[in-house]
Design a protein around this motif. Structure first.
Motif, PDB file in Angstrom:
ATOM      1  N   ASN A 256     -37.127   7.688  42.305  1.00 48.82           N
ATOM      2  CA  ASN A 256     -36.998   6.630  41.295  1.00 48.82           C
ATOM      3  C   ASN A 256     -35.780   5.982  41.384  1.00 48.82           C
ATOM      4  N   ALA A 257     -35.462   4.799  40.775  1.00 49.72           N
ATOM      5  CA  ALA A 257     -34.457   4.038  41.016  1.00 49.72           C
ATOM      6  C   ALA A 257     -33.055   4.686  40.433  1.00 49.72           C
ATOM      7  N   THR A 258     -33.031   5.550  39.311  1.00 49.09           N
ATOM      8  CA  THR A 258     -32.150   6.281  38.867  1.00 49.09           C
ATOM      9  C   THR A 258     -31.393   7.046  39.946  1.00 49.09           C
ATOM     10  N   THR A 259     -32.203   7.689  40.595  1.00 47.96           N
ATOM     11  CA  THR A 259     -31.350   8.466  41.628  1.00 47.96           C
ATOM     12  C   THR A 259     -30.844   7.607  42.878  1.00 47.96           C
ATOM     13  N   THR A 260     -31.416   6.487  42.960  1.00 39.71           N
ATOM     14  CA  THR A 260     -31.006   5.567  44.063  1.00 39.71           C
ATOM     15  C   THR A 260     -29.507   5.117  43.620  1.00 39.71           C
ATOM     16  N   VAL A 261     -29.326   4.686  42.461  1.00 42.13           N
ATOM     17  CA  VAL A 261     -27.967   4.118  41.906  1.00 42.13           C
ATOM     18  C   VAL A 261     -27.096   5.297  42.123  1.00 42.13           C
ATOM     19  N   SER A 262     -27.469   6.581  41.935  1.00 46.09           N
ATOM     20  CA  SER A 262     -26.360   7.667  42.062  1.00 46.09           C
ATOM     21  C   SER A 262     -26.467   8.270  43.262  1.00 46.09           C
ATOM     22  N   GLU A 263     -27.005   7.895  44.198  1.00 40.53           N
ATOM     23  CA  GLU A 263     -27.116   8.415  45.487  1.00 40.53           C
ATOM     24  C   GLU A 263     -25.818   8.565  46.358  1.00 40.53           C
ATOM     25  N   HIS A 264     -25.164   7.254  46.081  1.00 41.32           N
ATOM     26  CA  HIS A 264     -23.998   6.952  46.930  1.00 41.32           C
ATOM     27  C   HIS A 264     -23.041   8.225  47.163  1.00 41.32           C
ATOM     28  N   LYS A 265     -22.531   8.460  48.188  1.00 39.18           N
ATOM     29  CA  LYS A 265     -21.422   9.330  48.199  1.00 39.18           C
ATOM     30  C   LYS A 265     -20.247   8.977  47.427  1.00 39.18           C
ATOM     31  N   PRO A 266     -19.847   9.611  46.452  1.00 41.80           N
ATOM     32  CA  PRO A 266     -18.537   9.243  45.541  1.00 41.80           C
ATOM     33  C   PRO A 266     -17.381   9.107  46.646  1.00 41.80           C
ATOM     34  N   PHE A 267     -16.392   8.340  46.380  1.00 46.42           N
ATOM     35  CA  PHE A 267     -15.006   8.312  46.770  1.00 46.42           C
ATOM     36  C   PHE A 267     -14.353   9.553  46.556  1.00 46.42           C
ATOM     37  N   THR A 268     -13.347  10.019  47.287  1.00 46.13           N
ATOM     38  CA  THR A 268     -12.371  11.214  46.777  1.00 46.13           C
ATOM     39  C   THR A 268     -11.245  10.387  46.008  1.00 46.13           C
ATOM     40  N   LYS A 269     -10.477  11.192  45.290  1.00 46.63           N
ATOM     41  CA  LYS A 269      -9.367  10.495  44.516  1.00 46.63           C
ATOM     42  C   LYS A 269      -8.569   9.622  45.356  1.00 46.63           C
ATOM     43  N   LYS A 270      -8.232  10.191  46.455  1.00 44.77           N
ATOM     44  CA  LYS A 270      -7.412   9.558  47.464  1.00 44.77           C
ATOM     45  C   LYS A 270      -7.857   8.414  47.950  1.00 44.77           C
ATOM     46  N   GLN A 271      -9.198   8.301  48.155  1.00 45.42           N
ATOM     47  CA  GLN A 271      -9.820   6.985  48.715  1.00 45.42           C
ATOM     48  C   GLN A 271      -9.860   6.133  47.415  1.00 45.42           C
ATOM     49  N   SER A 272     -10.120   6.376  46.363  1.00 38.53           N
ATOM     50  CA  SER A 272     -10.034   5.459  45.069  1.00 38.53           C
ATOM     51  C   SER A 272      -8.813   4.836  45.016  1.00 38.53           C
ATOM     52  N   PHE A 273      -7.538   5.778  45.168  1.00 38.80           N
ATOM     53  CA  PHE A 273      -6.156   5.212  45.003  1.00 38.80           C
ATOM     54  C   PHE A 273      -5.876   4.072  46.228  1.00 38.80           C
ATOM     55  N   ALA A 274      -6.467   4.406  47.238  1.00 42.05           N
ATOM     56  CA  ALA A 274      -6.066   3.609  48.443  1.00 42.05           C
ATOM     57  C   ALA A 274      -6.804   2.306  48.416  1.00 42.05           C
ATOM     58  N   LEU A 275      -8.019   2.331  47.874  1.00 44.94           N
ATOM     59  CA  LEU A 275      -8.869   1.090  47.785  1.00 44.94           C
ATOM     60  C   LEU A 275      -8.241   0.092  46.791  1.00 44.94           C
ATOM     61  N   VAL A 276      -7.986   0.968  45.554  1.00 46.81           N
ATOM     62  CA  VAL A 276      -7.531   0.010  44.464  1.00 46.81           C
ATOM     63  C   VAL A 276      -6.118  -0.608  44.927  1.00 46.81           C
ATOM     64  N   PHE A 277      -5.395   0.318  45.638  1.00 48.07           N
ATOM     65  CA  PHE A 277      -4.143  -0.327  46.111  1.00 48.07           C
ATOM     66  C   PHE A 277      -4.178  -1.491  46.951  1.00 48.07           C
ATOM     67  N   VAL A 278      -4.890  -1.486  48.139  1.00 46.53           N
ATOM     68  CA  VAL A 278      -5.570  -2.468  49.110  1.00 46.53           C
ATOM     69  C   VAL A 278      -5.998  -3.765  48.153  1.00 46.53           C
ATOM     70  N   CYS A 279      -6.647  -3.384  47.070  1.00 43.04           N
ATOM     71  CA  CYS A 279      -7.296  -4.466  46.138  1.00 43.04           C
ATOM     72  C   CYS A 279      -5.951  -5.056  45.718  1.00 43.04           C
ATOM     73  N   THR A 280      -5.080  -4.588  45.072  1.00 39.48           N
ATOM     74  CA  THR A 280      -4.021  -5.340  44.385  1.00 39.48           C
ATOM     75  C   THR A 280      -3.144  -6.307  45.493  1.00 39.48           C
ATOM     76  N   LEU A 281      -3.126  -6.002  46.804  1.00 36.68           N
ATOM     77  CA  LEU A 281      -2.573  -6.600  47.655  1.00 36.68           C
ATOM     78  C   LEU A 281      -3.560  -7.967  48.229  1.00 36.68           C
ATOM     79  N   LEU A 282      -4.668  -7.701  48.212  1.00 38.05           N
ATOM     80  CA  LEU A 282      -5.951  -8.766  48.270  1.00 38.05           C
ATOM     81  C   LEU A 282      -5.756  -9.799  47.279  1.00 38.05           C
ATOM     82  N   GLY A 283      -5.726  -9.313  45.902  1.00 37.33           N
ATOM     83  CA  GLY A 283      -5.834 -10.009  44.790  1.00 37.33           C
ATOM     84  C   GLY A 283      -4.496 -10.810  44.561  1.00 37.33           C
TER      85      GLY A 283
END
Lengths: 139, 115
Positions: free
Chosen positions: A2-29
């Motif tokens: 069902n669709a609900t599992t599809t949405v949550s199926e993705h592999k979550p980012f680790t804390k470090k990955q989230s931090f790095a991604l947001v940091f890159v976003c600030t530079l891109l922005g």
């Protein structure tokens, strides 16, 4: 499946990955803002052709779009309270880059204002719970 | 003052449109819970449209004046978003959020009026 599992199926980012991604976003922005300012200086009025034919404006828009999507992914997994202060770094980058590219001056009040806004956004991040999928888009 | 008030008003208008864009995107995102295909909803479409409209006002706004004055004004979006969250999603405005708003507004006044 069902669709609900599809949405949550993705592999979550680790804390470090989230931090790095947001940091890159600030530079891109920040880069997107500088390019949009450069592009806007070259235009008489706003129309769709401007966006397509004005290179800095076009690249600025593209970066802004990519940044928004990346930020949504990063914020989906990361803890908002810890990521908001990083998002607010965009204000610092834009100010520094404006000094470099447009010869704008850093005054006492600009510096103080940026510091208070960054602190305010950090407090807001702490107070915002649970994270919503669109939070942070407006940075 | 190096930054015209008209530019500040344009950025202010952009921040209001942008915050409404976030409201509709949020409504669109709620629908995602009931199926991935629901990403195509009028709410999501309107949200993206409002973001684009917001960007038009923003680009016109930063054409004249200092970016280091005008860009921080985008943080007004947080203020509107909190207001709409209260009105449309009944999210509580806690003391912490209230303090955060005060800080953001103080920073904007420092930059826009004194910077």
């Amino acid at each position: 499946m069902n669709a609900t599992t599809t949405v949550s199926e993705h592999k979550p980012f680790t804390k470090k990955q989230s931090f790095a991604l947001v940091f890159v976003c600030t530079l891109l922005g920040a880069a997107a803002q500088i390019l949009m300012k450069m592009g806007s200086a070259k235009m008489e009025h706003f129309d769709v052709m401007q966006v397509l034919t004005n290179l800095p404006l076009f690249v600025g828009y593209a970066l802004y779009g990519i940044n928004t999507v990346l930020l949504m992914f990063a914020l989906r997994d990361g803890e908002l309270s810890k990521l908001y202060p990083i998002i607010a770094l965009t204000y610092v980058w834009v100010t520094v880059l404006s000094m470099y590219f447009f010869d704008e001056k850093l005054t006492f009040w600009k510096g103080a204002g940026i510091a208070i806004i960054v602190a305010g956004v950090s407090v807001l991040g702490k107070a915002t719970n649970p994270p919503s999928p669109t939070a942070g888009i407006l940075e | 003052m190096k930054t015209p008030v008209s530019s500040m008003v344009l950025v202010l208008v952009a921040s209001i449109f942008g915050s409404f864009g976030a409201v509709f995107l949020k409504m669109g995102a709620e629908k995602l819970k009931t199926g991935l295909l629901n990403i195509i909803s009028w709410q999501a479409g309107l949200g993206v449209g409002l973001f684009l409209l917001s960007s038009v006002f923003f680009v016109m706004g930063i054409k004249n004046g200092e970016l280091s004055v005008l860009y921080p004004m985008v943080s007004l979006g947080y203020v509107w978003t909190l207001l709409w969250s209260r009105l449309f999603f009944k999210e509580p405005v806690t003391k912490e959020k209230f303090i955060a708003l005060g800080m953001i507004l103080t920073g904007i006044v420092f930059i826009a009026a004194l910077g």
